[in-house]
Design an enzyme around this catalytic site. Structure first.
Site, PDB file in Angstrom:
ATOM      1  N   HIS A 122      11.556 -25.202 -29.667  1.00  0.00           N
ATOM      2  CA  HIS A 122      11.568 -26.349 -30.584  1.00  0.00           C
ATOM      3  C   HIS A 122      12.921 -26.571 -31.256  1.00  0.00           C
ATOM      4  O   HIS A 122      13.168 -27.630 -31.812  1.00  0.00           O
ATOM      5  CB  HIS A 122      10.526 -26.155 -31.696  1.00  0.00           C
ATOM      6  CG  HIS A 122       9.140 -26.139 -31.185  1.00  0.00           C
ATOM      7  ND1 HIS A 122       8.304 -25.057 -31.354  1.00  0.00           N
ATOM      8  CD2 HIS A 122       8.428 -27.062 -30.498  1.00  0.00           C
ATOM      9  CE1 HIS A 122       7.135 -25.315 -30.798  1.00  0.00           C
ATOM     10  NE2 HIS A 122       7.184 -26.515 -30.271  1.00  0.00           N
ATOM     11  N   HIS A 123      13.767 -25.576 -31.275  1.00  0.00           N
ATOM     12  CA  HIS A 123      15.090 -25.654 -31.899  1.00  0.00           C
ATOM     13  C   HIS A 123      15.000 -26.089 -33.369  1.00  0.00           C
ATOM     14  O   HIS A 123      15.827 -26.866 -33.853  1.00  0.00           O
ATOM     15  CB  HIS A 123      16.007 -26.606 -31.127  1.00  0.00           C
ATOM     16  CG  HIS A 123      15.899 -26.475 -29.645  1.00  0.00           C
ATOM     17  ND1 HIS A 123      16.211 -25.313 -28.978  1.00  0.00           N
ATOM     18  CD2 HIS A 123      15.455 -27.341 -28.707  1.00  0.00           C
ATOM     19  CE1 HIS A 123      15.988 -25.478 -27.690  1.00  0.00           C
ATOM     20  NE2 HIS A 123      15.526 -26.701 -27.503  1.00  0.00           N
ATOM     21  N   CYS A 124      13.993 -25.598 -34.055  1.00  0.00           N
ATOM     22  CA  CYS A 124      13.759 -25.939 -35.465  1.00  0.00           C
ATOM     23  C   CYS A 124      13.585 -27.443 -35.655  1.00  0.00           C
ATOM     24  O   CYS A 124      13.984 -28.003 -36.683  1.00  0.00           O
ATOM     25  CB  CYS A 124      14.872 -25.401 -36.360  1.00  0.00           C
ATOM     26  SG  CYS A 124      15.020 -23.604 -36.291  1.00  0.00           S
ATOM     27  N   ALA A 125      13.027 -28.090 -34.659  1.00  0.00           N
ATOM     28  CA  ALA A 125      12.839 -29.550 -34.722  1.00  0.00           C
ATOM     29  C   ALA A 125      11.470 -29.930 -34.172  1.00  0.00           C
ATOM     30  O   ALA A 125      11.346 -30.791 -33.300  1.00  0.00           O
ATOM     31  CB  ALA A 125      13.951 -30.245 -33.948  1.00  0.00           C
TER      32      ALA A 125
END
Length: 169
Positions: A122-125
């Site tokens: 998710h890459h912090c997203a």
């Protein structure tokens, strides 16, 4: 408030039966300060200053564009975000997906079979992923220490990985 850890600069005075503590915030900073880290940060700042932040930015833009153009030529790859030609604010990275291939599988094969490290997930997203209707993405990230040759190695390894994973269906 009593500190929960003890040691270092947090102590004001020590007696046989008690200790007194320094004023906040020092009383909550137990142990040795991060001296090595501070020295390392100073050396890193000196190093970057010698290269020049404008030079680094210029090279990262060039390298990021090269990555984007190289990736866009790979069949069935979808890159998220605007093309470098459409914005001056694109970082030297590409988040992407490959049709019918999970990004975690791509990252795993690239690592295990080709020695290429990318990120998947998710890459912090998570909200952005939900908005895009995807459960995860892959991301290749570059910095000024990377080269166009390394981008070529990545893209060749990605093509081989895609061929391997799609041939398994």
């Amino acid at each position: 408030m009593e500190p929960f850890l003890g040691g270092g600069e947090m102590i004001a005075d020590v007696f046989q039966d008690k200790s007194t503590y320094a004023e906040p915030p020092s009383r909550f900073e137990a142990g040795t300060p991060a001296i090595g880290e501070a020295i390392g940060l100073g050396a890193a700042i000196d190093y970057l200053t010698c290269i020049g932040m404008d030079q680094i930015h210029k090279y990262e833009k060039e390298l990021g564009s090269y990555l984007y153009e190289s990736l866009i030529s790979v069949p069935n790859v979808w890159i998220y975000g605007p093309a470098p030609s459409q914005t001056d604010h694109r970082a030297p990275l590409c988040s992407f997906n490959v049709e019918n291939v999970h990004p975690t599988d791509i990252a795993e094969i690239l690592d295990q079979e080709h020695g290429v490290a990318i990120r998947s997930g998710h890459h912090c997203a998570q909200i952005l992923h939900r908005t895009l209707g995807i459960n995860a993405s892959a991301r290749a990230s570059l910095h000024f220490y990377n080269t166009k040759e390394e981008v070529d190695v990545f893209v060749d390894a990605l093509k081989a990985t895609i061929d391997f994973l799609t041939s398994q269906h």
